[in-house]
Design a protein around this motif. Structure first.
Motif, PDB file in Angstrom:
ATOM      1  N   MET A   5      41.491 -65.979  21.157  1.00 39.67           N
ATOM      2  CA  MET A   5      42.770 -65.781  21.844  1.00 39.67           C
ATOM      3  C   MET A   5      42.964 -66.895  22.862  1.00 39.67           C
ATOM      4  O   MET A   5      42.016 -67.570  23.256  1.00 39.67           O
ATOM      5  CB  MET A   5      42.766 -64.427  22.563  1.00 39.67           C
ATOM      6  CG  MET A   5      41.725 -64.352  23.676  1.00 39.67           C
ATOM      7  SD  MET A   5      41.862 -62.817  24.626  1.00 39.67           S
ATOM      8  CE  MET A   5      40.685 -63.127  25.944  1.00 39.67           C
ATOM      9  N   LYS A  35      46.026 -55.316  24.507  1.00 39.47           N
ATOM     10  CA  LYS A  35      46.864 -56.472  24.180  1.00 39.47           C
ATOM     11  C   LYS A  35      47.846 -56.637  25.322  1.00 39.47           C
ATOM     12  O   LYS A  35      48.680 -55.751  25.572  1.00 39.47           O
ATOM     13  CB  LYS A  35      47.598 -56.245  22.864  1.00 39.47           C
ATOM     14  CG  LYS A  35      48.381 -57.473  22.405  1.00 39.47           C
ATOM     15  CD  LYS A  35      48.918 -57.284  21.001  1.00 39.47           C
ATOM     16  CE  LYS A  35      49.472 -58.577  20.397  1.00 39.47           C
ATOM     17  NZ  LYS A  35      49.894 -59.624  21.311  1.00 39.47           N
ATOM     18  N   GLU A 124      45.790 -63.284  26.031  1.00 39.54           N
ATOM     19  CA  GLU A 124      46.417 -62.409  25.039  1.00 39.54           C
ATOM     20  C   GLU A 124      45.815 -61.001  25.050  1.00 39.54           C
ATOM     21  O   GLU A 124      46.502 -60.025  24.749  1.00 39.54           O
ATOM     22  CB  GLU A 124      46.294 -63.036  23.653  1.00 39.54           C
ATOM     23  CG  GLU A 124      47.160 -64.293  23.500  1.00 39.54           C
ATOM     24  CD  GLU A 124      46.959 -64.945  22.147  1.00 39.54           C
ATOM     25  OE1 GLU A 124      47.615 -64.488  21.186  1.00 39.54           O
ATOM     26  OE2 GLU A 124      46.165 -65.897  22.050  1.00 39.54           O
ATOM     27  N   PRO A 347      51.964 -63.505  27.492  1.00 43.44           N
ATOM     28  CA  PRO A 347      51.106 -64.208  26.528  1.00 43.44           C
ATOM     29  C   PRO A 347      51.762 -64.315  25.141  1.00 43.44           C
ATOM     30  O   PRO A 347      52.543 -63.456  24.787  1.00 43.44           O
ATOM     31  CB  PRO A 347      49.858 -63.342  26.451  1.00 43.44           C
ATOM     32  CG  PRO A 347      49.889 -62.475  27.658  1.00 43.44           C
ATOM     33  CD  PRO A 347      51.325 -62.277  27.993  1.00 43.44           C
TER      34      PRO A 347
END
Ligand SMILES: [Zn+2]
Ligand SMILES: [Zn+2]
Length: 347
Positions: A5, A35, A124, A347
């Motif tokens: 990520m 997330k 992320e 993100p």
């Protein structure tokens, strides 16, 4: 799910923030992987970058005001499901100190702070303890949910816990930027009257009036004291909040208290204000109180207030910046460009 990520990582040796690809962390027992939907940029993030706060780790992902959805449950996590909308707690109790051992996790003596002691949410994904998560009501946007962890809850703590503002009390707020604006809204919410905003900037004074201040005055006005006395029936302030933290704002706020009034210091700087002669301080039996932070349960209280329409945070998100443009967001906050209440990264 991909194995890596993007994350904005702070390097203590060079004091730089660098966008990198890092492994997506695996949730351990009692943890969840979140997330990240949005994460705030806070003055304390800037304090780590500019060296005001000492670095606790050589490299760390910054960002501690995060909302998102649960992407993966670690072992032994119950009561949560993938896809649940959550706010992440900004600290982790140690579970070993004297207070944690007696079950008082909210007052942990060695709390580890997100984005300082462990990786935060300018990324992320972020890891969180399931025990500190707050569920976000369906009708509360994740943008507004993110700022409940700190930007709104620290003012809540100042008004409700430290200032203990009651119905009918007169309140003054010095500095109506990000923190002060929410103090104005929350003081009004708990029934303070009147609520008076004090700031040198006419733009933010107008904004304070729009979000609930009854009066807004210029702190440089030579008649400030008379004006505050006039709108409080000659009593002056039961509670004054200094959201700036300079010597001048602290002393001015203290000077406008009524007998028995409380000054709550929320803003911070290296300046050293004076309380004047102890004889006068004693005679007026005033209180000076320092404030920091909030309790995790306050996030849930605020989420309910937003959900039921009692607290309107629709103006609190000044700008949303893509993760890769974090430097731009940091610059906006540092220079108060456009008088932001909160700048978020996405993100
Ligand atoms: Zn913060
Ligand atoms: Zn502890």
């Amino acid at each position: 799910m991909a194995a890596t990520m993007r994350a904005e990582r702070f390097y203590a040796d060079t004091k730089t923030v660098v966008l990198e690809d890092v492994p997506i962390p695996e949730p351990g027992p009692g943890e969840v992987l979140v997330k990240v939907a949005f994460c705030g940029i806070c003055h304390s993030d800037l304090s780590l970058i500019n060296g005001t706060f000492p670095a606790q780790r050589p490299v760390v992902t910054q960002g501690h005001e995060a909302s998102g959805t649960i992407a993966k449950l670690g072992p032994d996590v119950t009561g949560w499901s993938e896809g649940d909308r959550v706010v992440v707690a900004a600290g982790r109790p140690c579970e070993q100190c004297a207070n944690c051992r007696r079950g008082d996790l909210a007052n942990c003596l060695a709390i580890r702070l997100m984005a300082f002691a462990y990786d935060g949410a300018w990324a992320e994904y972020t890891l969180a303890q399931a025990a500190g998560l707050t569920r976000v009501p369906d009708n509360v946007p994740l943008e507004q949910a993110a700022i409940l962890a700190d930007a709104v809850s620290t003012p809540y703590g100042a008004v409700v816990r430290t200032g203990k503002v009651g119905v009918g009390e007169s309140v003054g707020v010095w500095g109506v930027g990000g923190v002060g604006t929410h103090i104005v809204q929350l003081a009004r919410l708990v029934g303070a009257v009147p609520v008076i905003a004090v700031d040198i900037n006419p733009t933010v004074r107008d904004r304070a009036l729009e979000v609930g201040a009854d009066h807004a005055f210029d702190s440089r006005d030579p008649d400030l004291k008379e004006k505050i006395a006039a709108v409080t029936g000659g009593r002056k302030l039961d509670v004054a909040f200094d959201a700036v933290g300079l010597k001048v704002t602290f002393e001015q706020a203290l000077d406008n208290l009524t007998v028995g009034g409380r000054l709550v210091g929320v803003g911070m700087s290296a300046e050293s204000p004076t309380i004047g002669p102890t004889s006068m301080f004693g005679l007026t039996h005033r209180q000076v109180l320092g404030h920091l932070g909030y309790q995790n349960v306050d996030i849930e209280t605020l989420a309910k207030l937003v959900s039921l329409g009692r607290l309107d945070l629709s103006r609190s998100i000044s700008q949303i910046i893509p993760l890769e443009d974090i430097a731009e967001g940091i610059r906006i906050l540092e220079h108060a460009e456009g008088n932001p209440i909160r700048v978020l990264v996405q993100p």
